[in-house]
Design an enzyme around this catalytic site. Structure first.
Site, PDB file in Angstrom:
ATOM      1  N   PHE A 185      47.910  -2.697  91.035  1.00  0.00           N
ATOM      2  CA  PHE A 185      47.478  -1.081  91.571  1.00  0.00           C
ATOM      3  C   PHE A 185      47.533  -0.453  92.567  1.00  0.00           C
ATOM      4  O   PHE A 185      47.041   1.387  92.403  1.00  0.00           O
ATOM      5  CB  PHE A 185      45.981  -1.926  91.064  1.00  0.00           C
ATOM      6  CG  PHE A 185      45.752  -2.583  89.299  1.00  0.00           C
ATOM      7  CD1 PHE A 185      46.226  -1.204  88.791  1.00  0.00           C
ATOM      8  CD2 PHE A 185      45.593  -3.600  89.608  1.00  0.00           C
ATOM      9  CE1 PHE A 185      44.942  -1.763  87.137  1.00  0.00           C
ATOM     10  CE2 PHE A 185      45.318  -3.998  88.237  1.00  0.00           C
ATOM     11  CZ  PHE A 185      45.098  -3.466  87.330  1.00  0.00           C
TER      12      PHE A 185
ATOM     13  N   SER B 235      51.268   6.694  85.142  1.00  0.00           N
ATOM     14  CA  SER B 235      50.473   7.377  84.632  1.00  0.00           C
ATOM     15  C   SER B 235      51.365   8.442  83.637  1.00  0.00           C
ATOM     16  O   SER B 235      52.685   9.129  84.229  1.00  0.00           O
ATOM     17  CB  SER B 235      49.660   8.587  85.682  1.00  0.00           C
ATOM     18  OG  SER B 235      49.390   9.473  85.776  1.00  0.00           O
TER      19      SER B 235
ATOM     20  N   TYR C 187      52.321  13.499  94.209  1.00  0.00           N
ATOM     21  CA  TYR C 187      51.792  12.427  93.772  1.00  0.00           C
ATOM     22  C   TYR C 187      51.991  11.352  92.380  1.00  0.00           C
ATOM     23  O   TYR C 187      52.481  10.713  91.932  1.00  0.00           O
ATOM     24  CB  TYR C 187      49.952  12.065  93.737  1.00  0.00           C
ATOM     25  CG  TYR C 187      49.536  11.304  91.997  1.00  0.00           C
ATOM     26  CD1 TYR C 187      49.539   9.723  92.630  1.00  0.00           C
ATOM     27  CD2 TYR C 187      48.663  11.627  90.562  1.00  0.00           C
ATOM     28  CE1 TYR C 187      48.850   9.068  91.997  1.00  0.00           C
ATOM     29  CE2 TYR C 187      48.494  10.831  89.825  1.00  0.00           C
ATOM     30  CZ  TYR C 187      48.700   8.751  90.228  1.00  0.00           C
ATOM     31  OH  TYR C 187      48.441   8.250  89.952  1.00  0.00           O
TER      32      TYR C 187
ATOM     33  N   LYS D 111      54.615   8.711  90.722  1.00  0.00           N
ATOM     34  CA  LYS D 111      54.856   7.373  89.475  1.00  0.00           C
ATOM     35  C   LYS D 111      56.666   7.670  88.755  1.00  0.00           C
ATOM     36  O   LYS D 111      56.602   6.145  88.420  1.00  0.00           O
ATOM     37  CB  LYS D 111      53.644   7.653  88.919  1.00  0.00           C
ATOM     38  CG  LYS D 111      52.681   7.361  89.281  1.00  0.00           C
ATOM     39  CD  LYS D 111      51.803   6.654  89.626  1.00  0.00           C
ATOM     40  CE  LYS D 111      50.378   5.726  90.244  1.00  0.00           C
ATOM     41  NZ  LYS D 111      50.543   4.866  90.728  1.00  0.00           N
TER      42      LYS D 111
ATOM     43  N   PRO E 244      46.941  24.208  91.852  1.00  0.00           N
ATOM     44  CA  PRO E 244      47.964  23.583  91.324  1.00  0.00           C
ATOM     45  C   PRO E 244      48.369  22.290  91.321  1.00  0.00           C
ATOM     46  O   PRO E 244      47.284  21.472  92.028  1.00  0.00           O
ATOM     47  CB  PRO E 244      48.745  23.977  93.262  1.00  0.00           C
ATOM     48  CG  PRO E 244      46.892  23.826  93.666  1.00  0.00           C
ATOM     49  CD  PRO E 244      46.299  24.287  93.207  1.00  0.00           C
TER      50      PRO E 244
HETATM   51  N1  LIG Z   1      42.156   6.277  87.931  1.00  0.00           N
HETATM   52  C1  LIG Z   1      43.206   7.263  87.405  1.00  0.00           C
HETATM   53  O1  LIG Z   1      42.064   8.391  86.755  1.00  0.00           O
HETATM   54  C2  LIG Z   1      44.498   7.003  87.146  1.00  0.00           C
HETATM   55  C3  LIG Z   1      45.205   7.853  86.322  1.00  0.00           C
HETATM   56  C4  LIG Z   1      46.100   6.981  86.278  1.00  0.00           C
HETATM   57  C5  LIG Z   1      46.787   5.734  87.288  1.00  0.00           C
HETATM   58  N2  LIG Z   1      45.960   6.163  88.158  1.00  0.00           N
HETATM   59  C6  LIG Z   1      46.679   4.573  88.351  1.00  0.00           C
HETATM   60  O2  LIG Z   1      46.143   3.010  88.932  1.00  0.00           O
HETATM   61  C7  LIG Z   1      46.070   2.754  89.871  1.00  0.00           C
HETATM   62  C8  LIG Z   1      44.508   1.736  90.235  1.00  0.00           C
HETATM   63  O3  LIG Z   1      43.340   3.809  90.696  1.00  0.00           O
HETATM   64  P1  LIG Z   1      42.189   3.495  90.221  1.00  0.00           P
HETATM   65  O4  LIG Z   1      42.265   4.077  90.234  1.00  0.00           O
HETATM   66  O5  LIG Z   1      41.680   1.856  90.156  1.00  0.00           O
HETATM   67  O6  LIG Z   1      42.026   4.108  92.319  1.00  0.00           O
HETATM   68  P2  LIG Z   1      41.255   3.563  93.643  1.00  0.00           P
HETATM   69  O7  LIG Z   1      41.610   4.178  94.776  1.00  0.00           O
HETATM   70  O8  LIG Z   1      39.834   3.457  92.580  1.00  0.00           O
HETATM   71  O9  LIG Z   1      42.025   1.414  94.044  1.00  0.00           O
HETATM   72  C9  LIG Z   1      43.171   1.858  94.382  1.00  0.00           C
HETATM   73  C10 LIG Z   1      43.269   0.919  95.465  1.00  0.00           C
HETATM   74  O10 LIG Z   1      44.585   0.723  96.243  1.00  0.00           O
HETATM   75  C11 LIG Z   1      44.146   0.668  97.652  1.00  0.00           C
HETATM   76  N3  LIG Z   1      45.153   0.768  98.260  1.00  0.00           N
HETATM   77  C12 LIG Z   1      45.987   1.926  98.514  1.00  0.00           C
HETATM   78  N4  LIG Z   1      46.922   1.783  99.009  1.00  0.00           N
HETATM   79  C13 LIG Z   1      47.151   0.675  99.579  1.00  0.00           C
HETATM   80  C14 LIG Z   1      48.044  -0.238 100.588  1.00  0.00           C
HETATM   81  N5  LIG Z   1      49.273   0.490 100.512  1.00  0.00           N
HETATM   82  N6  LIG Z   1      47.791  -1.557 100.595  1.00  0.00           N
HETATM   83  C15 LIG Z   1      47.025  -1.887 100.367  1.00  0.00           C
HETATM   84  N7  LIG Z   1      45.376  -1.731  99.319  1.00  0.00           N
HETATM   85  C16 LIG Z   1      46.038  -0.135  98.864  1.00  0.00           C
HETATM   86  C17 LIG Z   1      42.559   1.533  98.163  1.00  0.00           C
HETATM   87  O11 LIG Z   1      42.250   1.033  98.441  1.00  0.00           O
HETATM   88  C18 LIG Z   1      42.069   1.409  96.347  1.00  0.00           C
HETATM   89  O12 LIG Z   1      41.436  -0.008  96.702  1.00  0.00           O
HETATM   90  C19 LIG Z   1      46.787   3.662  91.089  1.00  0.00           C
HETATM   91  O13 LIG Z   1      48.094   2.809  91.548  1.00  0.00           O
HETATM   92  C20 LIG Z   1      46.766   5.073  90.516  1.00  0.00           C
HETATM   93  O14 LIG Z   1      47.635   5.892  91.154  1.00  0.00           O
HETATM   94  C21 LIG Z   1      45.097   5.669  88.350  1.00  0.00           C
END
Ligand SMILES: NC(=O)c1ccc[n+]([C@@H]2O[C@H](COP(=O)([O-])OP(=O)(O)OC[C@H]3O[C@@H](n4cnc5c(N)ncnc54)[C@H](O)[C@@H]3O)[C@@H](O)[C@H]2O)c1
Length: 343
Positions: free
Chosen positions: A82, A126, A151, A155, A297
């Site tokens: 994630f 995503s 972003y 993905k 944007p």
């Molecule tokens: N929430 C949404 O709307 C959504 C939609 C589509 C995809 N996603 C994807 O789902 C995944 C989880 O999203 P989320 O909503 O839980 O986000 P979030 O920000 O709550 O959780 C992501 C976590 O990753 C950690 N992180 C980021 N970079 C890091 C690194 N280099 N090393 C270690 N930890 C790191 C952050 O500290 C955070 O706790 C992400 O990949 C996001 O792109 C989220």
């Protein structure tokens, strides 16, 4: 008990997925640098499940530290990845930061997966990979459009890296394309907890309703949609969480037909931003202070999923509609306020 490594386990979707994994008998370890989180959600996970989850506070962009985590957890049966930065607007303003963090961390995780022969990998993708597609609802075969933000490009690139990797290595991978995850666990012990100003619609709605933010801006009201606002497919976070457990079980049971498969995770229903606001007002009884503003944007106009593939392959069914999603999001926001007031 089978052990799973979850990256980004302190984040929103990671924490909810850990609850579902534990409820289905998995042992979980987390790796999270806490760049966008604290360990608060893991404390909530412990209260819900009665199980303590260890988090390694490691930046996955650091290969040596990442390697050490894999070395200590040689017995894992899979990785659910994630960890990423996820703000569309921030990525438009600072693309290199997004490429550096999201791509380097992924490549490092894959390097460790290869070295330690981890058999299964699930990736958070995503619906933003589809870009501004006009073919709705989107199926997995819908050609990927131009990424609307750096972003989204991370993905698209992430998916390609995993596909190329899986073609020549022994890892079985699933790319899960989430639509718009919303809501919170029914206990209100975990939910979306953005650090600083939230980006996603639902935490902005709940924070405006509770008085943390002054007002909500609806970005874009002249889009060619039924009420002029953007259309999204809001899917409850516990439905998303359960799809990860099912995806891992699917790989563990070797039911996959390809080394790298792609699945949409959405409800199949498109909801406009204005409809989402009305659903929130209905279940919370709170009148939201919102204004109509310019389009941003990086936003796509309308997107919702055809989720038949995930239903058929994983035996997964999303169970929560928009009103119950809004209700749990609101209960979480109220619980956060009450916790502050009681401390
Ligand atoms: N929430 C949404 O709307 C959504 C939609 C589509 C995809 N996603 C994807 O789902 C995944 C989880 O999203 P989320 O909503 O839980 O986000 P979030 O920000 O709550 O959780 C992501 C976590 O990753 C950690 N992180 C980021 N970079 C890091 C690194 N280099 N090393 C270690 N930890 C790191 C952050 O500290 C955070 O706790 C992400 O990949 C996001 O792109 C989220």
């Amino acid at each position: 008990m089978q052990k799973v490594l979850v990256t980004g386990g302190c984040g929103y979707i990671g924490a909810h997925t850990i609850v579902d994994l534990i409820n289905h008998g998995f042992e979980v370890v987390s790796v999270d640098s806490n760049i966008r989180s604290t360990t608060q959600l893991l404390e909530g996970v412990e209260k819900i499940t009665g199980k303590k989850v260890r988090n390694y506070k490691v930046d996955l962009c650091n290969l040596e530290d990442t390697h050490a985590v894999f070395h200590e957890n040689r017995d894992i049966v899979g990785v659910i990845h994630f960890a990423a930065l996820k703000s569309v607007g921030e990525s438009v303003n600072d693309p290199l930061y997004y490429f550096q963090n999201n791509i380097t961390s992924l490549v490092n995780v894959l390097k460790c997966i290869k070295e330690f022969n981890v058999p299964n990998f699930v990736f958070s993708s995503s619906c933003s990979v589809y870009g501004n597609t006009t073919a709705l609802p989107v199926v997995e075969e819908t050609p990927l459009g131009e990424a609307q933000s750096p972003y989204a490009r991370t993905k698209q690139m992430g998916e390609q890296i995993i596909e190329d990797y899986s073609r020549v290595n022994n890892t079985q991978s699933i790319l899960l394309r989430y639509f718009n995850p919303v809501g919170a666990h029914s206990s209100a012990l975990i939910g979306e907890l953005p650090l600083g100003k939230p980006d996603n619609l639902v935490p902005v709605i709940t924070q405006v309703a509770i008085g943390k933010l002054p007002k909500l801006t609806v970005f874009g009201t002249n889009y060619p949609t039924r009420d002029g606002s953007c259309i999204r497919d809001y899917i409850h976070v516990m439905d998303i969480a359960n799809a990860h457990t099912k995806a891992l079980q699917y790989l563990l049971e070797k039911r996959n037909t390809d080394n790298c498969e792609v699945l949409n995770l959405g409800t199949g229903n498109g909801v406009t931003v204005l409809e989402a606001i009305r659903a929130f007002e209905k279940v919370s009884g709170v009148k939201l202070n919102y204004e109509l503003g310019e389009a941003r944007p990086g936003d796509v106009i309308a997107i919702y999923a055809n989720n038949s593939k995930a239903r058929e392959k994983l035996g997964w069914t999303p169970e929560t509609g928009i009103e119950d999603s809004m209700r749990t999001a609101w209960q979480w926001e109220v619980a956060l306020r009450d916790r502050v007031l009681n401390n």
